[in-house]
Write a protein that holds these residues in place. Structure first.
Motif, PDB file in Angstrom:
ATOM      1  N   LYS A 102       9.373  -0.958   8.400  1.00 45.73           N
ATOM      2  CA  LYS A 102       9.989  -1.862   7.429  1.00 45.73           C
ATOM      3  C   LYS A 102      11.492  -1.914   7.688  1.00 45.73           C
ATOM      4  O   LYS A 102      12.135  -0.864   7.729  1.00 45.73           O
ATOM      5  N   ASP A 103      11.994  -3.121   7.899  1.00 46.94           N
ATOM      6  CA  ASP A 103      13.426  -3.338   8.151  1.00 46.94           C
ATOM      7  C   ASP A 103      13.990  -2.381   9.195  1.00 46.94           C
ATOM      8  O   ASP A 103      15.065  -1.799   9.013  1.00 46.94           O
ATOM      9  N   GLY A 104      13.239  -2.202  10.269  1.00 44.86           N
ATOM     10  CA  GLY A 104      13.759  -1.399  11.376  1.00 44.86           C
ATOM     11  C   GLY A 104      13.627   0.108  11.200  1.00 44.86           C
ATOM     12  O   GLY A 104      14.210   0.864  11.973  1.00 44.86           O
ATOM     13  N   ARG A 105      12.881   0.538  10.190  1.00 46.59           N
ATOM     14  CA  ARG A 105      12.649   1.983  10.000  1.00 46.59           C
ATOM     15  C   ARG A 105      11.153   2.265   9.993  1.00 46.59           C
ATOM     16  O   ARG A 105      10.361   1.443   9.535  1.00 46.59           O
ATOM     17  N   ILE A 106      10.776   3.437  10.470  1.00 41.04           N
ATOM     18  CA  ILE A 106       9.377   3.852  10.383  1.00 41.04           C
ATOM     19  C   ILE A 106       9.171   4.405   8.973  1.00 41.04           C
ATOM     20  O   ILE A 106       9.852   5.366   8.585  1.00 41.04           O
ATOM     21  N   VAL A 107       8.287   3.779   8.199  1.00 39.88           N
ATOM     22  CA  VAL A 107       8.135   4.240   6.808  1.00 39.88           C
ATOM     23  C   VAL A 107       6.831   4.997   6.584  1.00 39.88           C
ATOM     24  O   VAL A 107       6.686   5.718   5.594  1.00 39.88           O
ATOM     25  N   GLN A 108       5.866   4.833   7.486  1.00 42.07           N
ATOM     26  CA  GLN A 108       4.581   5.517   7.271  1.00 42.07           C
ATOM     27  C   GLN A 108       3.874   5.704   8.614  1.00 42.07           C
ATOM     28  O   GLN A 108       3.821   4.786   9.438  1.00 42.07           O
ATOM     29  N   ILE A 109       3.340   6.919   8.837  1.00 42.67           N
ATOM     30  CA  ILE A 109       2.497   7.167  10.018  1.00 42.67           C
ATOM     31  C   ILE A 109       1.292   7.957   9.546  1.00 42.67           C
ATOM     32  O   ILE A 109       1.436   9.038   8.969  1.00 42.67           O
ATOM     33  N   ASP A 110       0.105   7.437   9.756  1.00 44.25           N
ATOM     34  CA  ASP A 110      -1.094   8.225   9.437  1.00 44.25           C
ATOM     35  C   ASP A 110      -2.341   7.629  10.090  1.00 44.25           C
ATOM     36  O   ASP A 110      -2.289   6.566  10.712  1.00 44.25           O
ATOM     37  N   ALA A 111      -3.445   8.336   9.907  1.00 42.99           N
ATOM     38  CA  ALA A 111      -4.687   7.908  10.567  1.00 42.99           C
ATOM     39  C   ALA A 111      -5.444   6.870   9.742  1.00 42.99           C
ATOM     40  O   ALA A 111      -6.199   6.061  10.280  1.00 42.99           O
ATOM     41  N   ASN A 112      -5.261   6.884   8.406  1.00 39.67           N
ATOM     42  CA  ASN A 112      -6.016   5.949   7.557  1.00 39.67           C
ATOM     43  C   ASN A 112      -5.075   5.051   6.777  1.00 39.67           C
ATOM     44  O   ASN A 112      -4.632   5.400   5.699  1.00 39.67           O
ATOM     45  N   GLN A 113      -4.773   3.932   7.375  1.00 37.41           N
ATOM     46  CA  GLN A 113      -3.858   3.004   6.697  1.00 37.41           C
ATOM     47  C   GLN A 113      -4.566   1.673   6.546  1.00 37.41           C
ATOM     48  O   GLN A 113      -5.161   1.182   7.503  1.00 37.41           O
ATOM     49  N   GLN A 114      -4.510   1.141   5.335  1.00 30.52           N
ATOM     50  CA  GLN A 114      -5.095  -0.191   5.098  1.00 30.52           C
ATOM     51  C   GLN A 114      -4.335  -1.233   5.923  1.00 30.52           C
ATOM     52  O   GLN A 114      -3.151  -1.068   6.183  1.00 30.52           O
ATOM     53  N   VAL A 115      -5.035  -2.305   6.276  1.00 28.28           N
ATOM     54  CA  VAL A 115      -4.349  -3.400   6.966  1.00 28.28           C
ATOM     55  C   VAL A 115      -3.357  -4.014   5.985  1.00 28.28           C
ATOM     56  O   VAL A 115      -3.701  -4.311   4.844  1.00 28.28           O
ATOM     57  N   ASN A 116      -2.105  -4.115   6.409  1.00 26.21           N
ATOM     58  CA  ASN A 116      -1.077  -4.691   5.553  1.00 26.21           C
ATOM     59  C   ASN A 116      -1.004  -6.197   5.814  1.00 26.21           C
ATOM     60  O   ASN A 116      -0.606  -6.632   6.882  1.00 26.21           O
ATOM     61  N   LYS A 117      -1.408  -6.986   4.801  1.00 26.15           N
ATOM     62  CA  LYS A 117      -1.559  -8.440   4.989  1.00 26.15           C
ATOM     63  C   LYS A 117      -0.220  -9.156   5.211  1.00 26.15           C
ATOM     64  O   LYS A 117      -0.165 -10.223   5.791  1.00 26.15           O
ATOM     65  N   ASP A 118       0.890  -8.526   4.743  1.00 25.48           N
ATOM     66  CA  ASP A 118       2.204  -9.176   4.890  1.00 25.48           C
ATOM     67  C   ASP A 118       2.866  -8.854   6.230  1.00 25.48           C
ATOM     68  O   ASP A 118       3.892  -9.429   6.575  1.00 25.48           O
ATOM     69  N   ALA A 119       2.271  -7.914   6.946  1.00 28.78           N
ATOM     70  CA  ALA A 119       2.947  -7.428   8.161  1.00 28.78           C
ATOM     71  C   ALA A 119       2.494  -8.179   9.414  1.00 28.78           C
ATOM     72  O   ALA A 119       1.399  -8.714   9.474  1.00 28.78           O
ATOM     73  N   THR A 120       3.367  -8.178  10.418  1.00 33.26           N
ATOM     74  CA  THR A 120       2.963  -8.604  11.759  1.00 33.26           C
ATOM     75  C   THR A 120       2.119  -7.455  12.302  1.00 33.26           C
ATOM     76  O   THR A 120       2.578  -6.316  12.357  1.00 33.26           O
ATOM     77  N   ILE A 121       0.862  -7.758  12.687  1.00 34.23           N
ATOM     78  CA  ILE A 121      -0.037  -6.682  13.136  1.00 34.23           C
ATOM     79  C   ILE A 121      -0.039  -6.599  14.662  1.00 34.23           C
ATOM     80  O   ILE A 121      -0.178  -7.614  15.346  1.00 34.23           O
ATOM     81  N   ILE A 122       0.115  -5.397  15.168  1.00 37.64           N
ATOM     82  CA  ILE A 122       0.016  -5.187  16.615  1.00 37.64           C
ATOM     83  C   ILE A 122      -1.095  -4.172  16.874  1.00 37.64           C
ATOM     84  O   ILE A 122      -1.066  -3.060  16.324  1.00 37.64           O
ATOM     85  N   ASP A 123      -2.077  -4.611  17.665  1.00 43.13           N
ATOM     86  CA  ASP A 123      -3.213  -3.725  17.955  1.00 43.13           C
ATOM     87  C   ASP A 123      -2.821  -2.755  19.076  1.00 43.13           C
ATOM     88  O   ASP A 123      -2.527  -3.172  20.196  1.00 43.13           O
ATOM     89  N   GLY A 124      -2.849  -1.479  18.752  1.00 39.46           N
ATOM     90  CA  GLY A 124      -2.432  -0.479  19.741  1.00 39.46           C
ATOM     91  C   GLY A 124      -3.599   0.228  20.413  1.00 39.46           C
ATOM     92  O   GLY A 124      -3.398   1.243  21.089  1.00 39.46           O
ATOM     93  N   THR A 125      -4.801  -0.315  20.240  1.00 36.20           N
ATOM     94  CA  THR A 125      -5.996   0.347  20.783  1.00 36.20           C
ATOM     95  C   THR A 125      -5.859   0.611  22.290  1.00 36.20           C
ATOM     96  O   THR A 125      -5.574  -0.315  23.052  1.00 36.20           O
ATOM     97  N   GLY A 126      -6.030   1.869  22.652  1.00 35.54           N
ATOM     98  CA  GLY A 126      -5.969   2.251  24.069  1.00 35.54           C
ATOM     99  C   GLY A 126      -4.563   2.268  24.641  1.00 35.54           C
ATOM    100  O   GLY A 126      -4.375   2.422  25.850  1.00 35.54           O
ATOM    101  N   LYS A 127      -3.571   2.098  23.758  1.00 31.78           N
ATOM    102  CA  LYS A 127      -2.184   2.042  24.255  1.00 31.78           C
ATOM    103  C   LYS A 127      -1.379   3.265  23.792  1.00 31.78           C
ATOM    104  O   LYS A 127      -1.845   4.038  22.958  1.00 31.78           O
TER     105      LYS A 127
END
Ligand SMILES: [Zn+2]
Length: 506
Positions: free
Chosen positions: A78-103
């Motif tokens: 959010k605004d250039g800061r990491i605000v949350q990191i975890d394994a179970n996060q709901q899809v955030n509908k307002d966010a630009t989503i980037i799929d990191g699978t296998g990356k």
């Protein structure tokens, strides 16, 4: 008769002055030309848009100590800061989503030794290469201005800016170096106080020590810098290592600086006694590394550049073909007839210009081979003794292309005895800690300076080049946008070339 004589003298003085003025203006123009300002600056804003809320899903995240990847993580930025990191996060509908699978997500890279000069497109070359933070080692007022505007717009890397280099010449030589080297020159305490106060007021983050500073001015600089709470970093001045360790300068800008001092200590020709010198260095390097560690001195690497000297000297064309020459500012690579600081054949100061005899060439070849090996031995000793090493390139010195050069440097470091994990640490965590900045780690509360890679860099360090996305400030730039950006920089460079480079391209 007398009148005529006076008139002649006056005329010839006027013509003489005029010619001197013209030579001065020409020289000044040449000195400014090689800073690269005349190359058109691309419109970077057209390649990226700000994304205040970004979610990266199901990605492998590099651990804070750079030893492993943590699988299946989701990050919210959010605004250039990491605000949350975890394994179970709901899809955030307002966010630009980037799929990191296998990356693989790593912190944004830091190049701890660069020279942007006045080549603004370089800032975008850094971002295109995942370098989100640079340490400019010979700052200029223009760069301080660029940093101010990037802080507002977000359109560029973060910047640590050291002052112009310090010289300690008295009299006319002082003026000459201030002009030709864009340096800060002083040769007494009063002038030093004035100069350092000004450096601090202008907003530079450190004082750049240079190699020709005399012992007295070195001591005075450190003392005044301490009073002004500004660090002294850069070259080792005209003092021996014993004096240097506890001097208070807390960073050396090249591993090479320390290595060169051991050549002085050896006292004999290393071209004629290469084996003996390397044996001496193998012992000596450990004593030096131990002392640097004890005195909390950090060292910036620039190993790749030292390796390149041999090739630049004897096989420049192949070296040019091995790098991304098309993206380097044409005015910087073309150089000036005033001094050989360019990159191209005939313009490059590293090219062999010694005696044209087989013996002379052989000695020079032995010297530069031994030199590169010495740099590797010293690097290994620093790593063994846990001296903080920060990856740096000296970008814009011949053949070090801004941004691209850092990936070359990482490869050189990993071949000099660092594990891939230590190599990545040297370009992320280490400089982040040194600058006391919330960068260099993927951690809640930290800046979202990050790079998404298609392959695992712990398995092969060259995978730092497999860039999918770069995150910086509140922006994201994709692989496709990076490609377009690079094309645009290449076009701007081509518009401003006087020397065709087709024969040197990959
Ligand atoms: Zn430098």
């Amino acid at each position: 008769m007398k009148k005529l004589w006076v008139r002649r003298v006056l005329w010839s003085s006027a013509i003489g002055l005029c010619m001197m003025g013209c030579v001065f203006l020409w020289a000044d123009h040449e000195l400014n030309k090689v800073l690269g300002k005349s190359t058109r600056v691309v419109d970077f804003s057209s390649f990226t848009k700000s994304s205040p809320l970004v979610q990266i899903r199901n990605v492998n995240v590099l651990s804070e100590d750079c030893t492993h990847f943590i699988t299946n993580q989701n990050l919210l930025i959010k605004d250039g800061r990491i605000v949350q990191i975890d394994a179970n996060q709901q899809v955030n509908k307002d966010a630009t989503i980037i799929d990191g699978t296998g990356k693989y997500l790593i912190p944004g890279l830091v190049d701890s030794h660069v020279h942007v000069k006045e080549s603004k497109n370089d800032l975008f070359l850094y971002l295109a290469n995942g370098v989100t933070y640079i340490r400019e080692m010979a700052g200029r007022p223009e760069i301080l201005e660029w940093r101010k505007s990037i802080r507002k717009s977000g359109l560029g890397p973060r910047m640590f800016v050291a002052s112009p280099p310090i010289f300690s010449e008295a009299g006319l030589a002082g003026y000459y170096y201030s002009w030709t080297r864009q340096s800060v020159n002083y040769s007494n305490k009063k002038d030093a106080e004035k100069a350092i106060k000004k450096i601090k007021e202008q907003g530079y983050d450190a004082i750049k020590m240079y190699g020709f500073v005399n012992p007295e001015m070195f001591k005075i600089t450190i003392q005044i810098a301490k009073e002004n709470k500004i660090p002294v970093i850069g070259h080792i001045p005209l003092v021996d290592l014993e004096t240097f360790y506890s001097s208070g300068q807390n960073e050396v800008a090249h591993i090479e600086e320390i290595t060169v001092k051991t050549i002085d200590e050896f006292g004999k020709s290393i071209s004629k006694n290469p084996e003996e010198y390397l044996r001496f260095l193998k012992r000596r390097s450990h004593q030096i590394a131990k002392k640097l560690k004890e005195n909390k001195v950090s060292v910036t690497s620039t190993v790749w550049l030292c390796e390149s000297f041999l090739a630049q000297r004897f096989d420049l064309k192949s070296k040019l073909k091995a790098i991304e020459l098309r993206y380097a500012n044409p005015k910087i690579i073309e150089g000036t007839p005033l001094y050989k600081m360019g990159w191209l054949p005939g313009k490059n100061g590293y090219e062999y210009d010694g005696k044209d005899t087989p013996e002379a060439k052989k000695l020079s070849l032995t010297f530069w081979k031994t030199y590169a090996e010495a740099i590797h031995i010293m690097t290994k000793a620093l790593v063994d003794h846990h001296v903080p090493v920060m990856a740096g390139t000296d970008a814009n010195v011949a053949t070090a292309v801004p941004g691209f050069a850092l990936h070359d440097e990482l490869e050189s470091l990993s071949q000099s005895g660092m594990t891939n994990s230590q190599t990545i640490y040297s370009a992320t965590v280490e400089p982040g800690l040194w600058m006391k900045s919330k960068t260099g780690k993927i951690k809640t509360g930290y800046h979202s300076d990050m790079v998404l890679l298609a392959q695992n860099p712990l398995e092969d360090i060259r995978n730092t080049k497999a860039i999918e996305y770069v995150f910086f400030n509140n922006h994201v730039i994709s692989k496709t946008q990076i490609k377009m950006l690079l094309k645009s920089i290449e076009n701007a460079n081509n518009e401003n070339r006087n020397i065709e480079i087709g024969e040197y391209l990959k």
